[in-house]
Motif scaffolding. Structure first.
Motif, PDB file in Angstrom:
ATOM      1  N   LYS A 229     -23.155  76.921  -6.989  1.00  0.00           N
ATOM      2  CA  LYS A 229     -24.572  77.130  -6.724  1.00  0.00           C
ATOM      3  C   LYS A 229     -25.073  76.144  -5.675  1.00  0.00           C
ATOM      4  O   LYS A 229     -25.812  76.511  -4.748  1.00  0.00           O
TER       5      LYS A 229
ATOM      6  N   LEU B 228     -23.736  77.181  -2.222  1.00  0.00           N
ATOM      7  CA  LEU B 228     -24.438  78.344  -1.691  1.00  0.00           C
ATOM      8  C   LEU B 228     -25.846  77.987  -1.222  1.00  0.00           C
ATOM      9  O   LEU B 228     -26.306  78.468  -0.182  1.00  0.00           O
ATOM     10  N   ILE B 229     -26.511  77.174  -2.008  1.00  0.00           N
ATOM     11  CA  ILE B 229     -27.862  76.764  -1.607  1.00  0.00           C
ATOM     12  C   ILE B 229     -27.809  76.015  -0.286  1.00  0.00           C
ATOM     13  O   ILE B 229     -28.631  76.241   0.602  1.00  0.00           O
TER      14      ILE B 229
ATOM     15  N   LEU C 113     -26.863  78.598   2.602  1.00  0.00           N
ATOM     16  CA  LEU C 113     -27.939  79.532   2.928  1.00  0.00           C
ATOM     17  C   LEU C 113     -29.206  78.801   3.372  1.00  0.00           C
ATOM     18  O   LEU C 113     -30.139  79.419   3.865  1.00  0.00           O
TER      19      LEU C 113
ATOM     20  N   LEU D 144     -31.407  77.238   1.465  1.00  0.00           N
ATOM     21  CA  LEU D 144     -32.515  77.533   0.563  1.00  0.00           C
ATOM     22  C   LEU D 144     -32.992  76.261  -0.135  1.00  0.00           C
ATOM     23  O   LEU D 144     -32.303  75.245  -0.165  1.00  0.00           O
TER      24      LEU D 144
ATOM     25  N   SER E  94     -36.328  79.708  -7.341  1.00  0.00           N
ATOM     26  CA  SER E  94     -35.389  80.703  -7.849  1.00  0.00           C
ATOM     27  C   SER E  94     -35.392  81.861  -6.875  1.00  0.00           C
ATOM     28  O   SER E  94     -36.413  82.505  -6.639  1.00  0.00           O
ATOM     29  N   ASN E  95     -34.265  82.126  -6.284  1.00  0.00           N
ATOM     30  CA  ASN E  95     -34.148  83.136  -5.251  1.00  0.00           C
ATOM     31  C   ASN E  95     -33.296  84.286  -5.777  1.00  0.00           C
ATOM     32  O   ASN E  95     -32.229  84.059  -6.338  1.00  0.00           O
TER      33      ASN E  95
ATOM     34  N   LYS F 105     -31.730  86.558  -4.004  1.00  0.00           N
ATOM     35  CA  LYS F 105     -30.525  86.681  -3.180  1.00  0.00           C
ATOM     36  C   LYS F 105     -29.419  85.759  -3.711  1.00  0.00           C
ATOM     37  O   LYS F 105     -28.262  86.160  -3.826  1.00  0.00           O
ATOM     38  N   LEU F 106     -29.787  84.550  -4.070  1.00  0.00           N
ATOM     39  CA  LEU F 106     -28.840  83.593  -4.621  1.00  0.00           C
ATOM     40  C   LEU F 106     -28.306  84.075  -5.969  1.00  0.00           C
ATOM     41  O   LEU F 106     -27.098  83.982  -6.246  1.00  0.00           O
ATOM     42  N   THR F 107     -29.183  84.633  -6.785  1.00  0.00           N
ATOM     43  CA  THR F 107     -28.767  85.133  -8.100  1.00  0.00           C
ATOM     44  C   THR F 107     -27.767  86.280  -7.955  1.00  0.00           C
ATOM     45  O   THR F 107     -26.775  86.354  -8.685  1.00  0.00           O
TER      46      THR F 107
ATOM     47  N   LEU G  98     -24.372  84.936  -6.869  1.00  0.00           N
ATOM     48  CA  LEU G  98     -23.698  84.259  -7.982  1.00  0.00           C
ATOM     49  C   LEU G  98     -23.141  85.259  -8.999  1.00  0.00           C
ATOM     50  O   LEU G  98     -22.081  85.053  -9.581  1.00  0.00           O
TER      51      LEU G  98
END
Length: 138
Positions: free
Chosen positions: A113, A116-117, A120, A122, A127-128, A130-132, A135
């Motif tokens: 996580k 990725l954050i 990207l 972010l 809480s995004n 796209k990220l969820t 994952l």
């Protein structure tokens, strides 16, 4: 001849006297006559002694068998307890390994996580969706 007199002296009916034999009533010997026939008494004493020894031997055998059976039961009980302890230890070990694995997976998930954050660009606190989604795919 004395035994005939003794047998005749036993009170019983005529019918009963005809049915019984003298030998059937030999057990009614007078205790004072015990000393007069040493051959008979020694024979009875040896028989009595043999029967007594046989009873003692059988009792000892039963006690030994009971002790052996008790020992076997205790041995079986110890084996069952040992098997149970090993089974419980195995389950505890498996549970501990699963906890360790879960902990490692959570740490790895947190690491993914974070990466990725950062990739990207972010905000880590927001809480995004796209990220969820990303994952969940992983």
């Amino acid at each position: 001849m004395a035994h005939i007199k003794r047998f005749a002296g036993i009170p019983m009916s005529k019918c009963m006297r005809e049915m019984c034999r003298e030998e059937d009533y030999m057990f009614l010997q007078d205790p004072r006559d015990q000393g007069k026939t040493p051959e008979g008494t020694t024979l009875q004493d040896t028989e009595w002694q043999q029967k007594r020894e046989e009873r003692i031997r059988r009792r000892v055998e039963r006690e030994q068998q009971e002790q052996e059976r008790q020992r076997q039961l205790e041995e079986q009980q110890r084996k069952k307890e040992e098997e149970w302890r090993s089974h419980v230890a195995k389950l505890a070990s498996e549970r501990e390994s699963l906890r360790d694995r879960l902990h490692r997976l959570r740490e790895f998930r947190d690491f993914q996580k974070k990466v990725l954050i950062q990739d990207l660009g972010l905000d880590p606190d927001s809480s995004n969706e796209k990220l969820t989604k990303i994952l969940r795919r992983l």
